[in-house]
Scaffold this motif. Sequence first.
Motif, PDB file in Angstrom:
ATOM      1  N   ILE A  66       0.863  -1.176   0.000  1.00  0.00           N
ATOM      2  CA  ILE A  66       0.000   0.000   0.000  1.00  0.00           C
ATOM      3  C   ILE A  66       0.900   1.226   0.000  1.00  0.00           C
ATOM      4  O   ILE A  66       1.781   1.350   0.849  1.00  0.00           O
ATOM      5  CB  ILE A  66      -0.939   0.018   1.224  1.00  0.00           C
ATOM      6  N   LYS A  67       0.680   2.110  -0.942  1.00  0.00           N
ATOM      7  CA  LYS A  67       1.459   3.342  -1.022  1.00  0.00           C
ATOM      8  C   LYS A  67       0.548   4.510  -0.684  1.00  0.00           C
ATOM      9  O   LYS A  67      -0.481   4.691  -1.310  1.00  0.00           O
ATOM     10  CB  LYS A  67       2.058   3.507  -2.413  1.00  0.00           C
ATOM     11  N   ILE A  77      -2.995   0.711  -4.085  1.00  0.00           N
ATOM     12  CA  ILE A  77      -2.779  -0.672  -3.661  1.00  0.00           C
ATOM     13  C   ILE A  77      -2.127  -1.427  -4.809  1.00  0.00           C
ATOM     14  O   ILE A  77      -2.582  -1.352  -5.951  1.00  0.00           O
ATOM     15  CB  ILE A  77      -4.118  -1.336  -3.283  1.00  0.00           C
ATOM     16  N   GLU A  78      -1.053  -2.141  -4.488  1.00  0.00           N
ATOM     17  CA  GLU A  78      -0.393  -2.999  -5.457  1.00  0.00           C
ATOM     18  C   GLU A  78      -0.519  -4.428  -4.964  1.00  0.00           C
ATOM     19  O   GLU A  78      -0.290  -4.708  -3.786  1.00  0.00           O
ATOM     20  CB  GLU A  78       1.082  -2.637  -5.598  1.00  0.00           C
ATOM     21  N   ASP A  92      -3.297  -1.403 -10.405  1.00  0.00           N
ATOM     22  CA  ASP A  92      -4.685  -0.967 -10.414  1.00  0.00           C
ATOM     23  C   ASP A  92      -5.563  -2.190 -10.173  1.00  0.00           C
ATOM     24  O   ASP A  92      -5.409  -3.189 -10.865  1.00  0.00           O
ATOM     25  CB  ASP A  92      -5.011  -0.317 -11.762  1.00  0.00           C
ATOM     26  N   THR A  93      -6.452  -2.092  -9.221  1.00  0.00           N
ATOM     27  CA  THR A  93      -7.276  -3.263  -8.899  1.00  0.00           C
ATOM     28  C   THR A  93      -8.175  -3.659 -10.061  1.00  0.00           C
ATOM     29  O   THR A  93      -8.701  -4.758 -10.068  1.00  0.00           O
ATOM     30  CB  THR A  93      -8.150  -2.991  -7.651  1.00  0.00           C
ATOM     31  N   LYS A  94      -8.307  -2.790 -11.058  1.00  0.00           N
ATOM     32  CA  LYS A  94      -9.096  -3.155 -12.240  1.00  0.00           C
ATOM     33  C   LYS A  94      -8.400  -4.244 -13.047  1.00  0.00           C
ATOM     34  O   LYS A  94      -9.029  -4.913 -13.854  1.00  0.00           O
ATOM     35  CB  LYS A  94      -9.339  -1.926 -13.122  1.00  0.00           C
ATOM     36  N   LEU A 106     -11.170  -6.912   0.745  1.00  0.00           N
ATOM     37  CA  LEU A 106     -11.441  -7.447   2.083  1.00  0.00           C
ATOM     38  C   LEU A 106     -10.191  -7.353   2.951  1.00  0.00           C
ATOM     39  O   LEU A 106     -10.262  -6.931   4.110  1.00  0.00           O
ATOM     40  CB  LEU A 106     -11.917  -8.892   1.982  1.00  0.00           C
ATOM     41  N   CYS A 107      -9.045  -7.729   2.405  1.00  0.00           N
ATOM     42  CA  CYS A 107      -7.789  -7.663   3.161  1.00  0.00           C
ATOM     43  C   CYS A 107      -7.452  -6.224   3.543  1.00  0.00           C
ATOM     44  O   CYS A 107      -6.991  -5.960   4.658  1.00  0.00           O
ATOM     45  CB  CYS A 107      -6.654  -8.281   2.353  1.00  0.00           C
ATOM     46  N   PHE A 108      -7.698  -5.293   2.643  1.00  0.00           N
ATOM     47  CA  PHE A 108      -7.463  -3.886   2.939  1.00  0.00           C
ATOM     48  C   PHE A 108      -8.399  -3.416   4.059  1.00  0.00           C
ATOM     49  O   PHE A 108      -7.977  -2.734   4.994  1.00  0.00           O
ATOM     50  CB  PHE A 108      -7.648  -3.043   1.679  1.00  0.00           C
TER      51      PHE A 108
END
Length: 180
Positions: A66-67, A77-78, A92-94, A106-108
């Motif tokens: 996480i940056k 988020i990477e 990119d989560t996309k 969920l983890c975040f």
Amino acid sequence: MMYEKKERKISRKQQNCKAFRGKLNACRNALDSRWNKFQRNATLLKRQLTWQFNGHLGKKGISGNIKISYEEKTLSIEVKMPQDASSIAVRDTKGLSGGERSFSTLCFALALHEMTEAPFRAMDEFDVFMDAVSRKISLDTLVDFALAQGSQWIFITPHDISLVKHAERIKKQQMAAPRP
């Protein structure tokens, strides 16, 4: 006599100025000290958030980072999936599948939950787009986390909850399926 009167007045003004300058310096020192503590805490919180995020991702063999940029007011988020042959992290989560995105989110959320306190929490459809294996891991992770936190959690999901383990402090309630 007028000269002495003016000299006393100037002397009093100089003493006031000196006292104000001392107070100003004390305020500057306190502000610098607080700013340094804030910067140190911000750095520690960024590390803690990334560490906890990675800990939750690790349950599925995933790693991430996480940056956070306080200056730009951004958070990115990477995520690095284990099946990726390249060592490139998805920035990119996309770029993730629906289930991978749901699990990463969920983890975040859990990493953020670990850093805050609340008497109860609710998560709605957290397992959308997850396959059965990811859903099982997610449910186990959430239930274990909720039991460890000691707070009340409400999970709302349209999926089967029979996989949720039974315990004294766990109550499952399933609504009837909607009629067509």
